[in-house]
Write a protein that holds these residues in place. Structure first.
Motif, PDB file in Angstrom:
ATOM      1  N   GLN A 107      52.179  44.385  35.062  1.00 58.72           N
ATOM      2  CA  GLN A 107      52.754  45.569  36.394  1.00 58.72           C
ATOM      3  C   GLN A 107      53.302  44.153  36.994  1.00 58.72           C
ATOM      4  OE1 GLN A 107      50.409  48.102  35.636  1.00 58.72           O
ATOM      5  NE2 GLN A 107      51.622  49.110  34.422  1.00 58.72           N
TER       6      GLN A 107
ATOM      7  N   LEU B 179      44.946  45.257  41.965  1.00 57.42           N
ATOM      8  CA  LEU B 179      43.679  45.395  40.919  1.00 57.42           C
ATOM      9  C   LEU B 179      43.233  46.848  41.410  1.00 57.42           C
ATOM     10  CD1 LEU B 179      42.751  42.006  40.641  1.00 57.42           C
ATOM     11  CD2 LEU B 179      43.949  43.486  38.572  1.00 57.42           C
ATOM     12  N   GLU B 180      42.815  46.974  42.391  1.00 55.72           N
ATOM     13  CA  GLU B 180      42.407  48.706  43.305  1.00 55.72           C
ATOM     14  C   GLU B 180      42.826  49.928  42.986  1.00 55.72           C
ATOM     15  OE1 GLU B 180      39.820  47.915  46.569  1.00 55.72           O
ATOM     16  OE2 GLU B 180      38.819  46.155  45.596  1.00 55.72           O
ATOM     17  N   SER B 181      44.199  49.319  43.007  1.00 55.67           N
ATOM     18  CA  SER B 181      44.435  51.307  42.474  1.00 55.67           C
ATOM     19  C   SER B 181      44.831  51.210  41.029  1.00 55.67           C
ATOM     20  CB  SER B 181      45.502  51.388  43.539  1.00 55.67           C
ATOM     21  OG  SER B 181      46.423  49.885  43.294  1.00 55.67           O
ATOM     22  N   GLY B 182      44.926  49.967  40.306  1.00 54.73           N
ATOM     23  CA  GLY B 182      44.875  50.664  38.560  1.00 54.73           C
ATOM     24  C   GLY B 182      46.435  49.783  38.201  1.00 54.73           C
ATOM     25  N   SER B 183      46.765  48.452  38.615  1.00 58.23           N
ATOM     26  CA  SER B 183      47.722  47.624  38.298  1.00 58.23           C
ATOM     27  C   SER B 183      46.964  46.444  37.592  1.00 58.23           C
ATOM     28  CB  SER B 183      48.777  47.418  39.531  1.00 58.23           C
ATOM     29  OG  SER B 183      49.623  48.246  39.912  1.00 58.23           O
ATOM     30  N   ASN B 184      48.326  46.247  36.757  1.00 53.98           N
ATOM     31  CA  ASN B 184      47.289  45.143  35.773  1.00 53.98           C
ATOM     32  C   ASN B 184      48.703  43.981  35.915  1.00 53.98           C
ATOM     33  OD1 ASN B 184      49.615  45.632  33.786  1.00 53.98           O
ATOM     34  ND2 ASN B 184      49.483  46.496  32.756  1.00 53.98           N
ATOM     35  N   MET B 185      48.116  43.070  35.393  1.00 50.98           N
ATOM     36  CA  MET B 185      48.411  41.654  35.357  1.00 50.98           C
ATOM     37  C   MET B 185      50.735  42.302  34.962  1.00 50.98           C
ATOM     38  SD  MET B 185      46.714  40.125  37.060  1.00 50.98           S
ATOM     39  CE  MET B 185      47.067  38.206  37.506  1.00 50.98           C
TER      40      MET B 185
ATOM     41  N   ARG C 123      49.435  53.508  44.742  1.00 51.92           N
ATOM     42  CA  ARG C 123      49.658  52.097  43.824  1.00 51.92           C
ATOM     43  C   ARG C 123      50.736  51.546  43.487  1.00 51.92           C
ATOM     44  NH1 ARG C 123      47.614  52.980  37.644  1.00 51.92           N
ATOM     45  NH2 ARG C 123      49.121  51.794  36.223  1.00 51.92           N
TER      46      ARG C 123
END
Lengths: 110, 316
Positions: free
Chosen positions: A78, A70-76, A43
């Motif tokens: 971040q 997105l596929e490692s869990g970050s949000n917009m 991430r």
């Protein structure tokens, strides 16, 4: 036709056609550096990749690292902050050269 | 590449292993209309399971060693026979889980639902695509996040998700768009930390589920020009280890009209149990079901991509 086509991104491996040895070396290095967990998590690497993609202004990299984030869990929030960071470093890199300008001007001016 | 070709390529023979779970879709009526819903559920849907069908399902549960009843919809609680089904299945000693959308707890006439769940020790499985409003409301509708948080607090107050209470609440993460879910374990840690820190909410497990290229999500993919790249991603991310754990090997799905399917996705595609297996609950036959051949299609790549996906989360 545009110079940058989204459908060209999956054709990246075409670069192995005329020099498979160098392509393999690049791919091993690229995969280890960007996609494998190491001292940095996947991430963290994806967010750094996203920032660098904006700094070098590569549309393919922006596409790839937006998905990776997105596929490692970050949000917009971040991801947007990472782009601000890249932009701020780029802006700062220009601005800090103002010191050179001052140096030159001080030498030339009375 | 088609799904059956991928199975051949890796010499995978995905026959059923058992029948541990009967997943029953009690209707397509829902108080929400989520953008990714493979059921195309919503307030205007009228398909609802009737009492006669529910009684037949209870007969099947009574007569066979099926451990789990997994009730889904729509919003299952909107079926008028829902509580009868839950109480009767519990009386048979079955483990009952309900896919509750959380906002249904605030529907008129359902004010005592939390108490009902506690009384019957129902395992609750609820979608919450993110611990922030923007992502959740984008996928599930305006105002859903706020209501979901309120509902989770009510469930926590009643004992759900609390250590040693025996009352389980699991959350489900679906990507808010055309990409694969993050790793389940790290995302669960983050959800637990953030929901506790921001709202004082606790829960048991987080299941990451891949969006299936079916129904409403399929239309989104087609409308936004994402269909081809999404399917390529699913195919190129085929994971043999994830394929070994697909849920259709230990579950079958029952439609609101009593028809039988390998999973809820096949149900929405109208792909009945086949290859000699019974088509409806009226001719339910445990041995023929356990020895059936599963009906696969290219949508199955959704369950085998990356870390895999099932109603219980990642499979690899």
């Amino acid at each position: 036709m545009s110079y940058y086509e989204p459908k060209d991104l999956p054709r990246f491996s075409d670069m192995g056609k005329f020099n498979p040895e160098l392509w393999k070396k690049f791919l091993d290095w690229y995969t280890a550096a960007t996609s494998e967990e190491g001292a940095l998590t996947k991430r963290e690497k994806s967010l750094i990749g996203l920032a660098v993609a904006h700094a070098v202004q590569c549309p393919y990299c922006i596409d790839a690292f937006t998905q990776a984030c997105l596929e490692s869990g970050s949000n917009m929030e971040q991801m947007t902050e990472a782009v601000h960071l890249a932009s701020a470093v780029r802006g700062g890199a220009s601005l800090v050269h103002g010191v050179q300008m001052h140096n030159v001007a001080e030498k030339l001016m009375m | 590449m088609h799904f059956e070709e991928a199975l051949s390529k890796y010499n995978l023979d995905l026959d059923p292993l058992s029948l541990e779970t009967l997943q029953v879709n009690v209707g397509r009526l829902c108080n929400q209309a989520c953008k990714h819903c493979h059921v195309d559920a919503g307030p205007a849907r009228t398909e609802i399971m009737d009492r006669k069908t529910i009684d037949r399902i209870l007969d099947i549960l009574r007569d066979h060693p099926i451990a789990n009843l997994d009730i889904t919809g729509g919003a299952p609680e909107l079926n008028p026979h829902f509580r009868y089904l839950v109480e009767s299945a519990k009386a048979l000693g079955k483990h009952v889980m309900v896919r509750c959308n959380l906002t249904v707890l605030f529907e008129p006439g359902l004010e005592d639902l939390v108490e009902f769940y506690v009384r019957n020790a129902v395992e609750i499985v609820s979608s919450l695509p993110y611990f922030q409003e923007f992502e959740t409301d984008t996928q599930r509708g305006k105002g859903v996040f706020e209501k979901s948080i309120k509902a989770l607090r009510m469930l926590n107050d009643a004992g759900y998700g609390q250590e040693d209470s025996g009352l389980l609440i699991d959350l489900v993460y679906n990507p808010v768009g055309a990409f694969l879910p993050p790793p389940q374990e790290s995302l669960e840690r983050e959800f637990k930390r953030e929901l506790d820190h921001r709202y004082g909410i606790t829960f048991n497990r987080l299941f990451t589920i891949t969006n299936m290229p079916i129904s409403r999500f399929l239309h989104f993919l087609q409308r936004t020009g994402n269909y081809e790249t999404y399917m390529e991603k699913l195919v190129s991310s085929f994971n043999p280890a994830a394929a070994e754990g697909v849920m259709c090997r230990s579950l079958i799905s029952v439609g609101y009209d009593g028809r039988l399917y390998d999973c809820d996705f096949n149900q929405m595609l109208d792909l009945n149990l086949n290859h000699g297996a019974p088509h409806t609950i009226l001719d339910f036959d445990f041995d023929r079901i356990v020895n059936r051949r599963i009906v696969f299609g290219d949508h199955c790549f959704g369950c085998t991509a990356g870390a895999g996906s099932s109603c219980g989360g990642a499979t690899a």
